[in-house]
Design an enzyme around this catalytic site. Structure first.
Site, mmCIF file in Angstrom:
data_model
loop_
_atom_site.group_PDB
_atom_site.id
_atom_site.type_symbol
_atom_site.label_atom_id
_atom_site.label_comp_id
_atom_site.label_asym_id
_atom_site.label_seq_id
_atom_site.Cartn_x
_atom_site.Cartn_y
_atom_site.Cartn_z
ATOM 1 N N ARG A 100 0.852 -1.182 0.000
ATOM 2 C CA ARG A 100 0.000 0.000 0.000
ATOM 3 C C ARG A 100 0.888 1.232 0.000
ATOM 4 O O ARG A 100 1.848 1.311 0.776
ATOM 5 C CB ARG A 100 -0.859 -0.030 1.257
ATOM 6 C CG ARG A 100 -1.888 1.012 1.252
ATOM 7 C CD ARG A 100 -2.888 0.924 2.346
ATOM 8 N NE ARG A 100 -3.615 2.190 2.370
ATOM 9 C CZ ARG A 100 -4.565 2.502 1.511
ATOM 10 N NH1 ARG A 100 -4.946 1.655 0.596
ATOM 11 N NH2 ARG A 100 -5.153 3.686 1.569
ATOM 12 N N LEU A 102 2.177 4.838 0.782
ATOM 13 C CA LEU A 102 2.050 5.721 1.939
ATOM 14 C C LEU A 102 2.131 7.175 1.466
ATOM 15 O O LEU A 102 2.825 7.483 0.495
ATOM 16 C CB LEU A 102 3.172 5.413 2.928
ATOM 17 C CG LEU A 102 3.084 4.002 3.539
ATOM 18 C CD1 LEU A 102 4.407 3.566 4.136
ATOM 19 C CD2 LEU A 102 1.968 3.943 4.581
ATOM 20 N N HIS A 118 12.388 -4.670 -1.560
ATOM 21 C CA HIS A 118 11.808 -4.751 -2.902
ATOM 22 C C HIS A 118 12.555 -5.843 -3.678
ATOM 23 O O HIS A 118 13.791 -5.910 -3.620
ATOM 24 C CB HIS A 118 11.941 -3.399 -3.615
ATOM 25 C CG HIS A 118 11.348 -3.416 -4.988
ATOM 26 N ND1 HIS A 118 9.987 -3.357 -5.206
ATOM 27 C CD2 HIS A 118 11.927 -3.517 -6.198
ATOM 28 C CE1 HIS A 118 9.753 -3.420 -6.505
ATOM 29 N NE2 HIS A 118 10.924 -3.508 -7.128
ATOM 30 N N GLU A 183 16.025 -12.492 0.024
ATOM 31 C CA GLU A 183 15.359 -11.451 0.825
ATOM 32 C C GLU A 183 15.458 -11.791 2.308
ATOM 33 O O GLU A 183 15.717 -10.932 3.152
ATOM 34 C CB GLU A 183 13.888 -11.319 0.423
ATOM 35 C CG GLU A 183 13.690 -10.780 -0.992
ATOM 36 C CD GLU A 183 12.212 -10.552 -1.312
ATOM 37 O OE1 GLU A 183 11.484 -10.003 -0.481
ATOM 38 O OE2 GLU A 183 11.788 -10.936 -2.422
HETATM 39 C C1 GAR Z 1 8.389 -9.887 -1.079
HETATM 40 O O1 GAR Z 1 8.917 -10.496 -2.238
HETATM 41 C C2 GAR Z 1 8.707 -8.403 -1.084
HETATM 42 O O2 GAR Z 1 9.963 -8.111 -1.612
HETATM 43 C C3 GAR Z 1 7.597 -7.868 -1.965
HETATM 44 O O3 GAR Z 1 6.445 -8.579 -1.534
HETATM 45 C C4 GAR Z 1 6.849 -9.893 -1.108
HETATM 46 C C5 GAR Z 1 6.260 -10.156 0.245
HETATM 47 O O4 GAR Z 1 6.471 -11.486 0.637
HETATM 48 N N1 GAR Z 1 7.458 -6.446 -1.821
HETATM 49 C C6 GAR Z 1 7.254 -5.619 -2.829
HETATM 50 O O5 GAR Z 1 7.120 -5.996 -3.984
HETATM 51 C C7 GAR Z 1 7.201 -4.135 -2.467
HETATM 52 N N2 GAR Z 1 7.361 -3.317 -3.615
HETATM 53 P P1 GAR Z 1 6.304 -11.927 2.145
HETATM 54 O O6 GAR Z 1 4.910 -11.465 2.570
HETATM 55 O O7 GAR Z 1 6.384 -13.430 2.096
HETATM 56 O O8 GAR Z 1 7.387 -11.305 2.952
#
Ligand code: GAR
Length: 223
Positions: A100, A102, A118, A183
């Site tokens: 979302r 901000l 990201h 990540e």
């Molecule tokens: C992750 O891959 C994160 O990098 C991405 O959402 C996923 C959440 O996974 N975020 C974005 O794309 C933000 N721009 P998770 O809920 O298993 O942590």
């Protein structure tokens, strides 16, 4: 970890999620180590069905659902979010799959205290559908980035990045899984660096206090 760091109070962290929360889990696991310099004091989800909420409850971390549907405007939602964070005396906010946008006012209120992950090597592939776009572009490396949040989407001083190779037969989901693994490695490291002050923001960049040596290059393909 120095003896001095052991005596410093842990930074109080809030993690904001919208979904599965595997990055939240990586942060929970790191924070459970006794000498980690941060503790998660609150997990907030804008979706009541987010599985990450279960992860937080299992770790006995307080949770809060702030459904954006209950607020007339983005500003109202962000004001409630801000007040909730202040009430919990939060030092740093980690966005972990919080899907979302901000308001710039909120981002300013948490200037240099708001961190995001990201799944690309920013500034490449901002926004959505990043893995397919990386595959379509034919790049040899993509990866993930943990950065300080600025008002512009997926932008801000970079704390840490992992380069992840793209292999010949990768599909979007195979690549996404490989990146997600990275990540989970880099987010706790980024939080460690910020919580200790080993990483600090100067202007548009994050500077580091003495880190180890790196190879001159990563090459893919290997010949
Ligand atoms: C992750 O891959 C994160 O990098 C991405 O959402 C996923 C959440 O996974 N975020 C974005 O794309 C933000 N721009 P998770 O809920 O298993 O942590």
């Amino acid at each position: 970890m120095t003896a001095l760091q052991n005596t410093l109070p842990k930074k109080r962290i809030a993690v904001l999620i919208s979904g599965g929360g595997t990055n939240l889990q990586a942060l929970i696991d790191a924070c459970e180590k006794p000498d980690f310099p941060a503790e998660i004091v609150l997990v907030i989800s804008n979706k009541k069905e987010a599985f990450g909420l279960e992860r937080a409850k299992k770790a006995q971390i307080p949770t809060k659902i702030l459904s954006h549907k209950d607020y007339e405007t983005r500003e109202h939602f962000d004001r409630e979010l801000h007040e909730t964070l202040v009430k919990s005396e939060v030092d740093l906010v980690c966005l972990a799959g919080f899907l979302r946008l901000l308001t710039s006012h909120f981002v300013e209120q948490w200037h240099n205290k708001l961190i995001n992950i990201h799944p690309s090597l920013l500034p490449a592939f901002k926004g959505l559908n990043v893995h397919q776009r990386a595959l379509d572009a034919g790049v040899r490396f993509t990866g993930c980035t943990v950065h300080i949040v600025r008002a512009e989407m997926d932008a801000g001083p970079i704390i840490i990045q992992a380069a992840v190779p793209i292999l010949q037969n990768d599909t979007e989901s195979i690549l996404a899984a490989r990146i997600l693994k990275s990540e989970h490695e880099v987010y706790p490291k980024a939080l460690y660096l910020m919580a200790t002050g080993d990483a600090y923001v100067e202007g548009d960049k994050v500077l580091l206090k003495n880190r180890g040596a790196l190879p001159d290059s990563l090459i893919h393909p290997i010949l």
